[in-house]
Design a protein around this motif. Structure first.
Motif, mmCIF file in Angstrom:
data_model
loop_
_atom_site.group_PDB
_atom_site.id
_atom_site.type_symbol
_atom_site.label_atom_id
_atom_site.label_comp_id
_atom_site.label_asym_id
_atom_site.label_seq_id
_atom_site.Cartn_x
_atom_site.Cartn_y
_atom_site.Cartn_z
ATOM 1 N N ALA A 144 -20.818 -70.657 95.185
ATOM 2 C CA ALA A 144 -19.382 -70.761 94.864
ATOM 3 C C ALA A 144 -18.707 -71.663 95.895
ATOM 4 O O ALA A 144 -17.763 -71.260 96.574
ATOM 5 N N THR A 145 -19.229 -72.871 96.016
ATOM 6 C CA THR A 145 -18.649 -73.862 96.921
ATOM 7 C C THR A 145 -18.250 -75.077 96.093
ATOM 8 O O THR A 145 -18.649 -75.182 94.924
ATOM 9 N N VAL A 146 -17.496 -75.983 96.696
ATOM 10 C CA VAL A 146 -17.075 -77.182 95.970
ATOM 11 C C VAL A 146 -18.305 -77.964 95.509
ATOM 12 O O VAL A 146 -18.395 -78.376 94.346
ATOM 13 N N GLN A 149 -20.263 -75.906 92.691
ATOM 14 C CA GLN A 149 -19.604 -75.884 91.387
ATOM 15 C C GLN A 149 -19.475 -77.288 90.788
ATOM 16 O O GLN A 149 -19.493 -77.444 89.571
ATOM 17 N N THR A 150 -19.358 -78.321 91.647
ATOM 18 C CA THR A 150 -19.377 -79.695 91.124
ATOM 19 C C THR A 150 -20.719 -79.942 90.438
ATOM 20 O O THR A 150 -20.785 -80.524 89.350
ATOM 21 N N HIS A 153 -20.824 -78.069 87.053
ATOM 22 C CA HIS A 153 -20.101 -78.764 85.977
ATOM 23 C C HIS A 153 -20.872 -80.006 85.535
ATOM 24 O O HIS A 153 -20.906 -80.338 84.342
ATOM 25 N N GLY A 185 -9.289 -66.969 98.607
ATOM 26 C CA GLY A 185 -9.993 -67.680 97.535
ATOM 27 C C GLY A 185 -10.775 -66.714 96.665
ATOM 28 O O GLY A 185 -10.676 -66.761 95.425
ATOM 29 N N THR A 186 -11.515 -65.794 97.288
ATOM 30 C CA THR A 186 -12.313 -64.831 96.522
ATOM 31 C C THR A 186 -11.399 -63.925 95.710
ATOM 32 O O THR A 186 -11.674 -63.642 94.544
ATOM 33 N N GLN A 189 -10.018 -65.796 92.713
ATOM 34 C CA GLN A 189 -11.087 -65.958 91.714
ATOM 35 C C GLN A 189 -11.321 -64.641 90.977
ATOM 36 O O GLN A 189 -11.486 -64.624 89.761
ATOM 37 N N GLN B 49 -14.133 -75.279 102.962
ATOM 38 C CA GLN B 49 -14.404 -75.963 101.709
ATOM 39 C C GLN B 49 -13.417 -77.118 101.560
ATOM 40 O O GLN B 49 -12.233 -76.973 101.908
ATOM 41 N N PRO B 50 -13.881 -78.271 101.049
ATOM 42 C CA PRO B 50 -12.986 -79.424 100.899
ATOM 43 C C PRO B 50 -11.720 -79.059 100.116
ATOM 44 O O PRO B 50 -11.788 -78.337 99.127
ATOM 45 N N ALA B 76 -5.745 -71.779 99.999
ATOM 46 C CA ALA B 76 -7.136 -71.850 99.519
ATOM 47 C C ALA B 76 -7.170 -72.683 98.243
ATOM 48 O O ALA B 76 -7.248 -72.155 97.142
ATOM 49 N N ALA B 78 -9.474 -74.981 97.285
ATOM 50 C CA ALA B 78 -10.804 -75.168 96.681
ATOM 51 C C ALA B 78 -11.101 -74.062 95.672
ATOM 52 O O ALA B 78 -11.542 -74.339 94.555
ATOM 53 N N ALA B 79 -10.832 -72.814 96.070
ATOM 54 C CA ALA B 79 -11.152 -71.685 95.188
ATOM 55 C C ALA B 79 -10.380 -71.770 93.881
ATOM 56 O O ALA B 79 -10.885 -71.399 92.824
ATOM 57 N N ALA B 80 -9.147 -72.301 93.953
ATOM 58 C CA ALA B 80 -8.320 -72.377 92.748
ATOM 59 C C ALA B 80 -8.854 -73.408 91.757
ATOM 60 O O ALA B 80 -8.521 -73.363 90.568
ATOM 61 N N LEU B 82 -12.291 -74.350 91.461
ATOM 62 C CA LEU B 82 -13.740 -74.299 91.233
ATOM 63 C C LEU B 82 -14.127 -74.263 89.756
ATOM 64 O O LEU B 82 -15.153 -74.802 89.373
ATOM 65 N N PRO B 85 -13.603 -78.405 85.821
ATOM 66 C CA PRO B 85 -14.451 -79.561 86.144
ATOM 67 C C PRO B 85 -13.673 -80.823 86.510
ATOM 68 O O PRO B 85 -13.986 -81.473 87.513
ATOM 69 N N LEU B 88 -11.678 -80.329 89.837
ATOM 70 C CA LEU B 88 -12.633 -80.265 90.953
ATOM 71 C C LEU B 88 -13.195 -81.664 91.232
ATOM 72 O O LEU B 88 -13.386 -82.041 92.391
ATOM 73 N N THR B 92 -13.008 -83.605 94.835
ATOM 74 C CA THR B 92 -14.161 -84.153 95.569
ATOM 75 C C THR B 92 -14.026 -85.665 95.712
ATOM 76 O O THR B 92 -14.389 -86.218 96.759
#
Lengths: 197, 248
Positions: A144-146, A149-150, A153, A185-186, A189, B49-50, B76, B78-80, B82, B85, B88, B92
């Motif tokens: 569950a990191t950028v 998840q990139t 997708h 963040g968690t 989510q 996280q970026p 936060a 990044a979490a929003a 994820l 596509p 995100l 990135t």
């Protein structure tokens, strides 16, 4: 202090994950003192690993046989394929005994910073495996990191013409987790992924 | 040496077994790297996280040293993003482009504010408005790096009306009338980059045109000067929009 051979052993041990110079020194001394009970079995095990372990040509995992034990196991459900970043993730999922299907190891995730692109991942073989009529679902069990998840997708886009259901792991509150101690963040989510009780 | 600032995470690399070297786009200190001890721990990993906005304290004995960061999460982001596509992909791409194009330790307050606005747009703007926000962010980045587009008037006729093209050599706007037979060689200028309050909402075609325009100048000027090319994350983001365009 010690001969060059022992220094070299300590230097090599110190480069292993979890070990620093001090713990490498203790490990080297332990091996030297317990030659028959520790050093010889370790040497034999390392020799065997070097001679026998190989990468599975089907899933990309490591084992002493090719295809690996998971791919060769006929009791495994061939309709579900779980995509993981690396072998340690596969081992983590296997420890749960919760997944009856087969795996596919990517060998990393897309990373803008580290310059890892799709060509660096085990994606070509994944598309071939997902196109197999026996496969009905591909589970993307990625971090569950950028970057994770990139990659998820990207793979979902990559597999959209294969006619399989592509799903991902849920993100949210871990078992035993108290809300007060969770990061924002968690929590956000988990709120978005809420379900009827 | 010590300072306190707001910073957006551009990237983080593992250093040793438990630490991270984190690169931030800070408000007053520009793109700035620092060591985070224990940054690889379970509790801290999510912070770096970026796209996350942090409140940071940087400490070092000398100004030129890498220094240590102590960070607290402010937003936060990044979490929003994820599970989206496209958004995100924009995040990135923005982090990769900023990491590649910006010089270290030079203040870019305008770009920092633009990046905060971009992150807000990525979280909140409707589809496909966030794509336009990304193109506008790249235009600010070009301006900050000294390669800004001049969209004030037509380079050929001097007219301020009907600006529809940009010269790939000078970065100046060209009107439909001024483009004449050179139209084929010019880059399309989407209307949303002119800042007009009225007019249609930008669609996928306009965003793809905007990405081609800013990407051209980033690639040929801002990055080529450092012997770099557009990062793959940026190329993939532009491809998403190009694939949305119906064949003409």
């Amino acid at each position: 202090m010690a001969g060059p051979e022992i220094e070299r052993l300590m230097h090599i041990l110190a480069r292993l994950p979890g070990l620093g110079p001090r713990s490498a020194r203790r490990a080297a001394l332990h091996l030297i003192k317990r030659r028959e009970t520790a050093l010889d079995p370790l040497l034999a095990a390392l020799g065997e690993v070097q001679a026998k372990v190989r990468v599975c040509s089907t899933c990309g995992s490591v084992d002493t046989q090719d295809p690996c034990a998971v791919c060769a196991d006929v009791r495994r459900d061939p309709s579900v394929l779980c995509v993981v970043e690396d072998v340690d993730d596969l081992w983590a999922l296997e420890r749960t005994n919760a997944f009856p299907g087969r795996y596919h190891v990517l060998g990393g995730v897309l990373s803008a910073l580290d310059g890892v692109g799709p060509q660096d991942l085990n994606l070509g073989r994944l598309a071939t495996r997902a196109a197999d009529p026996a496969v009905k679902e591909v589970i993307l069990a990625l971090s569950a990191t950028v970057d994770g998840q990139t990659t998820a997708h990207y793979i979902a886009d990559h597999l959209k013409d294969c006619g399989v259901t592509v799903s991902g792991l849920a993100h949210g509150v871990p078992v035993g987790g108290e809300l007060d101690y969770l990061d924002d963040g968690t929590l956000s989510q988990a709120l978005r992924a809420r379900r009827p009780v | 040496m010590e300072w306190r600032d707001a910073g957006i995470v551009l990237g983080a690399r593992q250093h040793g077994e438990s630490s991270l070297i984190v690169t931030l786009l800070t408000s007053a200190h520009g793109r700035h790297a620092g060591l985070v001890k224990g940054g690889m721990s379970k509790a801290a990993r999510g912070l770096y996280q970026p796209g996350n906005l942090l409140t940071v304290t940087w400490r070092a004995r000398l100004e030129d040293q890498l220094g240590l960061y102590a960070c607290e999460l402010a937003e936060a982001n990044a979490a929003a993003l994820l599970s989206h596509p496209g958004r995100l992909g924009a995040l990135t791409a923005a982090c990769a482009v900023a990491e590649a194009a910006l010089p270290e330790r030079q203040s870019h307050p305008l770009l920092f504010d633009a990046t905060v606005a971009l992150l807000a747009a990525l979280r909140d703007a409707p589809e496909p408005g966030y794509g336009a926000a990304y193109v506008e962010w790249e235009a600010v980045l070009l301006q900050d790096l000294g390669f800004g587009l001049d969209l004030s008037a037509c380079a050929v006729t001097g007219s301020t009306d009907d600006l529809a093209w940009v010269s790939p050599k000078t970065g100046r706007a060209v009107s439909t009338e001024g483009a004449g037979p050179w139209r084929e060689k010019l880059l399309a200028l989407p209307a949303f980059l002119l800042g007009a309050e009225e007019g249609p909402e930008p669609d996928a075609t306009a965003i793809a045109q905007g990405l081609r325009l800013t990407g051209w100048f980033l690639d040929r000027h801002a990055l080529a000067a450092q012997d770099r090319r557009l990062p793959p994350a940026r190329v993939r983001f532009a491809q998403r929009w190009t694939e949305h365009i119906p064949p003409s």
